[in-house]
Design a protein around this motif. Structure first.
Motif, mmCIF file in Angstrom:
data_model
loop_
_atom_site.group_PDB
_atom_site.id
_atom_site.type_symbol
_atom_site.label_atom_id
_atom_site.label_comp_id
_atom_site.label_asym_id
_atom_site.label_seq_id
_atom_site.Cartn_x
_atom_site.Cartn_y
_atom_site.Cartn_z
ATOM 1 N N VAL A 1 0.842 -1.207 0.000
ATOM 2 C CA VAL A 1 0.000 0.000 0.000
ATOM 3 C C VAL A 1 0.874 1.253 0.000
ATOM 4 O O VAL A 1 0.592 2.225 -0.704
ATOM 5 N N PHE A 2 1.942 1.229 0.784
ATOM 6 C CA PHE A 2 2.885 2.352 0.820
ATOM 7 C C PHE A 2 3.447 2.619 -0.572
ATOM 8 O O PHE A 2 3.477 3.772 -1.050
ATOM 9 N N ILE A 3 3.893 1.558 -1.240
ATOM 10 C CA ILE A 3 4.488 1.717 -2.573
ATOM 11 C C ILE A 3 3.459 2.212 -3.581
ATOM 12 O O ILE A 3 3.757 3.084 -4.415
ATOM 13 N N LEU A 4 2.249 1.674 -3.522
ATOM 14 C CA LEU A 4 1.204 2.115 -4.457
ATOM 15 C C LEU A 4 0.874 3.586 -4.252
ATOM 16 O O LEU A 4 0.679 4.331 -5.230
ATOM 17 N N ALA A 5 0.788 4.027 -3.009
ATOM 18 C CA ALA A 5 0.518 5.441 -2.739
ATOM 19 C C ALA A 5 1.686 6.309 -3.198
ATOM 20 O O ALA A 5 1.495 7.408 -3.741
ATOM 21 N N TRP A 6 2.899 5.813 -2.978
ATOM 22 C CA TRP A 6 4.112 6.531 -3.414
ATOM 23 C C TRP A 6 4.099 6.708 -4.934
ATOM 24 O O TRP A 6 4.321 7.806 -5.448
#
Length: 245
Positions: free
Chosen positions: A37-42
């Protein structure tokens, strides 16, 4: 444009603060999903910025000597100067904090021995202490909290430099999309590597990622200063040359 994008993407990837936060996220309970989720938001932040720039320009770069073209160079020059100023300021703060810590540590050695040293060294990291809300999110991140961290810890100054560089993108050439994809991939390389590591070797990754975070805690100031100065010098020198050449 391609070289500038790759340098900016590398600077984003090497920014220690997002990596330190990501380690806490990915090594927590359900860390694989939270890291994803962190990477997708990034990535969503990067893609959104690029899409907005291309929407404004229509996928066609401004003419070299046109007012929009000159304005874009001036903005990139301002960002370069800003990065230089920021890097020099952080460098002065780092040296001052070390000098103060050394002075207070020496004064306390005669009365308190080595016990005061760890306390005085905390001043070096004071500028980067996260807010209480951010600290709470990192201590027990949720899926939404992981996404919020990715947005909050995005190095927006570097992203702005990338956005101004994308003004030169010509979407009529397929190579442009390759360059933009490469920029997003490079800017996320550290996060993607940590995510893959925790998926493939979770037990070993937990230990080594925490060691990496501990090392970054002690060297983040140097990394920020070097990254800001190198990229700032490049953007400043190149855009001065283009504006005056």
């Amino acid at each position: 444009m391609v070289l500038d994008l790759m340098l900016i993407g590398l600077a984003i990837a090497l920014d220690p603060l997002p990596i330190m936060a990501f380690v806490l996220v990915v090594t927590s309970a359900r860390g694989v999903w939270k890291g994803l989720v962190f990477i997708l938001a990034w990535l969503a932040c990067l893609v959104t910025v690029i899409a907005l720039v291309l929407l404004v320009t229509g996928g066609q770069p401004p003419a070299p000597r046109s007012p929009p073209g000159v304005a874009a160079l001036a903005v990139k020059l301002a960002i370069g100067v800003g990065l230089l100023a920021y890097g020099l300021r952080r460098r002065r703060t780092m040296r001052r904090a070390r000098a103060d810590a050394a002075g207070r540590g020496g004064a306390r050695t005669s009365s308190a021995g080595a016990g005061g040293r760890g306390t005085t060294l905390r001043g070096l990291d004071a500028a980067d202490e996260p807010s209480s809300a951010t600290t709470s999110v990192m201590d027990s991140p949720t899926l939404w909290g992981s996404a919020a961290l990715a947005v909050l810890l995005q190095p927006w100054g570097l992203v702005a430099a990338g956005a101004v560089t994308v003004l030169d993108a010509n979407t009529s050439h397929p190579a442009t999309f390759v360059a933009l994809f490469g920029f997003c991939l490079l800017a996320s390389a550290g996060l993607l590597s940590a995510e893959l590591y925790i998926v493939l070797a979770p037990e070993v990754a937990q230990v080594r990622l925490h060691r990496l975070r501990a090392w970054l805690m002690g060297h983040k100031e140097q990394a920020i200063v070097v990254g800001s100065l190198v990229l700032g010098l490049w953007l400043t020198a190149k855009n001065i040359y283009l504006l005056t050449g």
